[in-house]
Design a protein around this motif. Structure first.
Motif, PDB file in Angstrom:
ATOM      1  N   LYS A  63       0.842  -1.207   0.000  1.00 24.52           N
ATOM      2  CA  LYS A  63       0.000   0.000   0.000  1.00 24.52           C
ATOM      3  C   LYS A  63       0.873   1.251   0.000  1.00 24.52           C
ATOM      4  N   GLU A  64       1.908   1.282   0.854  1.00 22.82           N
ATOM      5  CA  GLU A  64       2.838   2.422   0.899  1.00 22.82           C
ATOM      6  C   GLU A  64       3.515   2.632  -0.447  1.00 22.82           C
ATOM      7  N   GLU A  65       3.881   1.539  -1.102  1.00 16.26           N
ATOM      8  CA  GLU A  65       4.577   1.609  -2.386  1.00 16.26           C
ATOM      9  C   GLU A  65       3.619   1.830  -3.554  1.00 16.26           C
ATOM     10  N   GLY A  66       2.313   1.728  -3.318  1.00 16.29           N
ATOM     11  CA  GLY A  66       1.338   1.888  -4.393  1.00 16.29           C
ATOM     12  C   GLY A  66       1.322   0.729  -5.371  1.00 16.29           C
ATOM     13  N   VAL A  67       1.721  -0.452  -4.910  1.00 17.64           N
ATOM     14  CA  VAL A  67       1.878  -1.615  -5.780  1.00 17.64           C
ATOM     15  C   VAL A  67       0.646  -2.505  -5.802  1.00 17.64           C
ATOM     16  N   ALA A  68       0.070  -2.790  -4.630  1.00 16.31           N
ATOM     17  CA  ALA A  68      -1.003  -3.790  -4.578  1.00 16.31           C
ATOM     18  C   ALA A  68      -2.019  -3.482  -3.497  1.00 16.31           C
ATOM     19  N   GLN A  69      -3.210  -4.022  -3.697  1.00 19.02           N
ATOM     20  CA  GLN A  69      -4.264  -4.003  -2.685  1.00 19.02           C
ATOM     21  C   GLN A  69      -4.564  -5.463  -2.330  1.00 19.02           C
ATOM     22  N   VAL A  70      -5.004  -5.699  -1.100  1.00 23.59           N
ATOM     23  CA  VAL A  70      -5.256  -7.058  -0.629  1.00 23.59           C
ATOM     24  C   VAL A  70      -6.692  -7.155  -0.137  1.00 23.59           C
ATOM     25  N   LEU A  71      -7.304  -8.298  -0.391  1.00 24.37           N
ATOM     26  CA  LEU A  71      -8.635  -8.609   0.114  1.00 24.37           C
ATOM     27  C   LEU A  71      -8.589 -10.001   0.715  1.00 24.37           C
ATOM     28  N   GLY A  72      -8.993 -10.120   1.972  1.00 21.40           N
ATOM     29  CA  GLY A  72      -9.131 -11.418   2.609  1.00 21.40           C
ATOM     30  C   GLY A  72     -10.579 -11.850   2.514  1.00 21.40           C
ATOM     31  N   ILE A  73     -10.820 -13.086   2.074  1.00 20.46           N
ATOM     32  CA  ILE A  73     -12.181 -13.594   1.979  1.00 20.46           C
ATOM     33  C   ILE A  73     -12.318 -14.822   2.877  1.00 20.46           C
ATOM     34  N   SER A  74     -13.126 -14.671   3.913  1.00 17.06           N
ATOM     35  CA  SER A  74     -13.437 -15.780   4.797  1.00 17.06           C
ATOM     36  C   SER A  74     -14.521 -16.620   4.144  1.00 17.06           C
ATOM     37  N   VAL A  75     -14.352 -17.937   4.210  1.00 17.15           N
ATOM     38  CA  VAL A  75     -15.370 -18.810   3.636  1.00 17.15           C
ATOM     39  C   VAL A  75     -16.370 -19.243   4.711  1.00 17.15           C
ATOM     40  N   GLN A  76     -16.442 -18.434   5.780  1.00 18.28           N
ATOM     41  CA  GLN A  76     -17.450 -18.632   6.807  1.00 18.28           C
ATOM     42  C   GLN A  76     -18.325 -17.391   6.902  1.00 18.28           C
ATOM     43  N   HIS A  77     -19.408 -17.520   7.603  1.00 21.88           N
ATOM     44  CA  HIS A  77     -20.391 -16.456   7.736  1.00 21.88           C
ATOM     45  C   HIS A  77     -19.838 -15.294   8.571  1.00 21.88           C
ATOM     46  N   LYS A  78     -20.422 -14.135   8.368  1.00 23.32           N
ATOM     47  CA  LYS A  78     -20.047 -12.924   9.097  1.00 23.32           C
ATOM     48  C   LYS A  78     -20.163 -13.105  10.616  1.00 23.32           C
ATOM     49  N   VAL A  79     -21.163 -13.867  11.075  1.00 22.22           N
ATOM     50  CA  VAL A  79     -21.348 -14.042  12.528  1.00 22.22           C
ATOM     51  C   VAL A  79     -20.209 -14.836  13.153  1.00 22.22           C
ATOM     52  N   THR A  80     -19.439 -15.553  12.356  1.00 26.08           N
ATOM     53  CA  THR A  80     -18.249 -16.253  12.842  1.00 26.08           C
ATOM     54  C   THR A  80     -17.005 -15.403  12.630  1.00 26.08           C
ATOM     55  N   THR A  81     -16.901 -14.787  11.477  1.00 26.02           N
ATOM     56  CA  THR A  81     -15.690 -14.048  11.098  1.00 26.02           C
ATOM     57  C   THR A  81     -15.513 -12.759  11.894  1.00 26.02           C
ATOM     58  N   GLU A  82     -16.572 -11.996  12.058  1.00 21.21           N
ATOM     59  CA  GLU A  82     -16.468 -10.699  12.739  1.00 21.21           C
ATOM     60  C   GLU A  82     -15.981 -10.820  14.184  1.00 21.21           C
ATOM     61  N   PRO A  83     -16.573 -11.690  15.026  1.00 21.11           N
ATOM     62  CA  PRO A  83     -16.060 -11.824  16.392  1.00 21.11           C
ATOM     63  C   PRO A  83     -14.624 -12.359  16.431  1.00 21.11           C
ATOM     64  N   TRP A  84     -14.297 -13.246  15.506  1.00 19.42           N
ATOM     65  CA  TRP A  84     -12.939 -13.774  15.442  1.00 19.42           C
ATOM     66  C   TRP A  84     -11.938 -12.642  15.206  1.00 19.42           C
ATOM     67  N   LEU A  85     -12.242 -11.746  14.260  1.00 18.30           N
ATOM     68  CA  LEU A  85     -11.359 -10.615  13.981  1.00 18.30           C
ATOM     69  C   LEU A  85     -11.186  -9.713  15.199  1.00 18.30           C
ATOM     70  N   LYS A  86     -12.280  -9.433  15.879  1.00 16.29           N
ATOM     71  CA  LYS A  86     -12.252  -8.476  16.982  1.00 16.29           C
ATOM     72  C   LYS A  86     -11.700  -9.055  18.281  1.00 16.29           C
ATOM     73  N   GLU A  87     -11.901 -10.342  18.498  1.00 15.83           N
ATOM     74  CA  GLU A  87     -11.568 -10.914  19.800  1.00 15.83           C
ATOM     75  C   GLU A  87     -10.393 -11.878  19.807  1.00 15.83           C
ATOM     76  N   GLU A  88     -10.091 -12.502  18.687  1.00 20.08           N
ATOM     77  CA  GLU A  88      -9.093 -13.564  18.709  1.00 20.08           C
ATOM     78  C   GLU A  88      -7.809 -13.268  17.943  1.00 20.08           C
ATOM     79  N   VAL A  89      -7.810 -12.300  17.072  1.00 14.45           N
ATOM     80  CA  VAL A  89      -6.623 -12.002  16.269  1.00 14.45           C
ATOM     81  C   VAL A  89      -5.749 -10.997  17.012  1.00 14.45           C
TER      82      VAL A  89
END
Length: 186
Positions: free
Chosen positions: A73-99
């Protein structure tokens, strides 16, 4: 849980061919959990990383992708997208509480619970990443810890091909003469 996960992957992802050189599938059917919606193609290379939030094999990728995404991003080279293959109700709490803070993604995260996008890409297992060049074609695919930075830089170094030319006019250089109702030219 792991046995169910293996059966899940075998049901959804039979052996699929590589798609390097083909146009990247649409990202339209995903639900964003964090970050801004990305579009492809763009003036940057795009990395799409598929993962399962609680899968142990995906955990080592998080801090590495976070660092690479910040640098790109700093170099202006690439953008990244992470796609969870689980539902938002699983992914969102995991991001906020476990990572942890150092592993926290610095890029958008979306969910593909219905598997439309995941099936459109040839995802064989997770984690699995794709590098999409600036023309919207898949330039690389594989495990995100095996050559991703090199693949991104190689894709960015490639010139962006010009858009396709509009369909050429007929070789006659104009319209054919109008015909009368009798079928003869005027």
């Amino acid at each position: 849980m792991i046995v169910g996960s293996i059966a899940f992957w075998e049901d959804f992802f039979p052996r699929q061919k590589k798609k390097v050189g083909k146009m990247a599938p649409n990202l339209g059917r995903i639900e964003y959990v964090e970050g801004e919606r990305l579009t492809i193609p763009t003036d940057k290379v795009t990395v799409v990383n598929f993962f399962l939030p609680h899968e142990k094999a995906c955990q080592p990728c998080l801090p590495v992708l976070a660092q690479l995404a910040s640098r790109w991003k700093e170099e202006g080279v690439a953008q990244v997208l992470g796609i969870s293959v689980q539902h938002k109700v699983t992914t969102e709490p995991w991001l906020k509480e476990e990572v942890s803070a150092e592993a926290r993604p610095t890029y958008p995260i979306a969910c593909d619970f219905n598997m439309f996008t995941t099936q459109a890409y040839p995802v064989k297992d997770v984690p699995y990443a794709f590098v999409i060049d600036r023309s919207g074609r898949i330039a690389w695919q594989g495990h995100p810890l095996q050559g991703l930075d090199k693949a991104v830089r190689k894709a960015y170094a490639q010139p962006v091909p010009p858009p396709p030319e509009p369909a050429a006019a007929s070789s006659g250089g104009g319209k054919a003469p109008a015909k009368s109702s009798s079928g003869k030219g005027k």
